[in-house]
Design an enzyme around this catalytic site. Structure first.
Site, mmCIF file in Angstrom:
data_model
loop_
_atom_site.group_PDB
_atom_site.id
_atom_site.type_symbol
_atom_site.label_atom_id
_atom_site.label_comp_id
_atom_site.label_asym_id
_atom_site.label_seq_id
_atom_site.Cartn_x
_atom_site.Cartn_y
_atom_site.Cartn_z
ATOM 1 N N HIS A 57 -3.807 -23.319 17.876
ATOM 2 C CA HIS A 57 -4.658 -23.159 16.826
ATOM 3 C C HIS A 57 -4.881 -21.842 16.114
ATOM 4 O O HIS A 57 -4.728 -22.091 14.972
ATOM 5 C CB HIS A 57 -5.946 -23.914 17.184
ATOM 6 C CG HIS A 57 -5.959 -25.241 17.483
ATOM 7 N ND1 HIS A 57 -6.978 -25.873 17.516
ATOM 8 C CD2 HIS A 57 -4.959 -26.284 17.880
ATOM 9 C CE1 HIS A 57 -7.033 -27.212 17.868
ATOM 10 N NE2 HIS A 57 -5.622 -27.323 18.124
ATOM 11 N N CYS B 284 -7.926 -5.226 31.468
ATOM 12 C CA CYS B 284 -8.988 -4.114 31.648
ATOM 13 C C CYS B 284 -9.703 -4.884 32.592
ATOM 14 O O CYS B 284 -9.595 -5.882 33.155
ATOM 15 C CB CYS B 284 -9.583 -3.535 30.207
ATOM 16 S SG CYS B 284 -10.706 -5.061 29.099
#
Ligand code: RB5
Length: 156
Positions: free
Chosen positions: A98, A65
């Site tokens: 992670h 966007c």
């Protein structure tokens, strides 16, 4: 892997470059629009990418966007979707390693095609480490998601 890609009009100027990069890296693309710079609403495109991941039609998603922010806010409302705006390569790979992000959000009014190329490469080549501390944190996120859904269904 198959990568679902979508943008609103703000992200549209960068979408073709991102698709080309994904293909050059040897991955398949599921292009979910938009297909012009006519104004549209980014939540519709975030939902389309999230649904493709939920159905197993794609393993990762990339949303574009203007800033990357609106798309990430919308995508993160969907169960099992972990979206991050990453405009530096450390975040783009560490977010997967992670945090197990499955959607990369980019802002076409913030970065250009050269940066997008490095970010997409970092995101798609990264793998979740599966280490216990990360699994524990992800499980806490899932609990927040479930508890919030249950609370809102009790109040309606
Ligand atoms: C559209 O003008 C713009 O608001 C949108 O692309 C996005 O930047 C929202 O986060």
């Amino acid at each position: 892997m198959k990568v679902a890609v979508a943008s609103d009009h703000g992200g549209y100027p960068l979408k073709a470059s991102v698709i080309e990069i994904i293909r050059q890296l040897g991955h398949g693309v599921l292009d979910l629009g938009t297909d012009s710079s006519a104004p549209v609403d980014y939540p519709d495109y975030a939902e389309a990418v999230g649904a493709a991941l939920q159905k197993g039609d794609a393993e990762r998603g990339i949303l574009l966007c203007g800033s990357g922010v609106g798309a990430s806010v919308a995508a993160n409302k969907m169960q099992g979707i972990r979206a991050g705006v990453c405009h530096d390569t450390y975040s783009a790979h560490q977010g997967v390693e992670h945090d197990d992000i499955n959607v990369l959000c980019l802002g076409a009014r913030v970065i250009g095609p050269a940066m997008a190329q490095e970010l997409v490469q970092a995101f798609l080549s990264a793998k979740f480490t599966g280490e216990a501390r990360h699994l524990r944190r992800l499980s806490k996120i899932e609990k927040i998601e479930t508890a919030s859904r249950e609370k809102s269904s009790q109040t309606t």
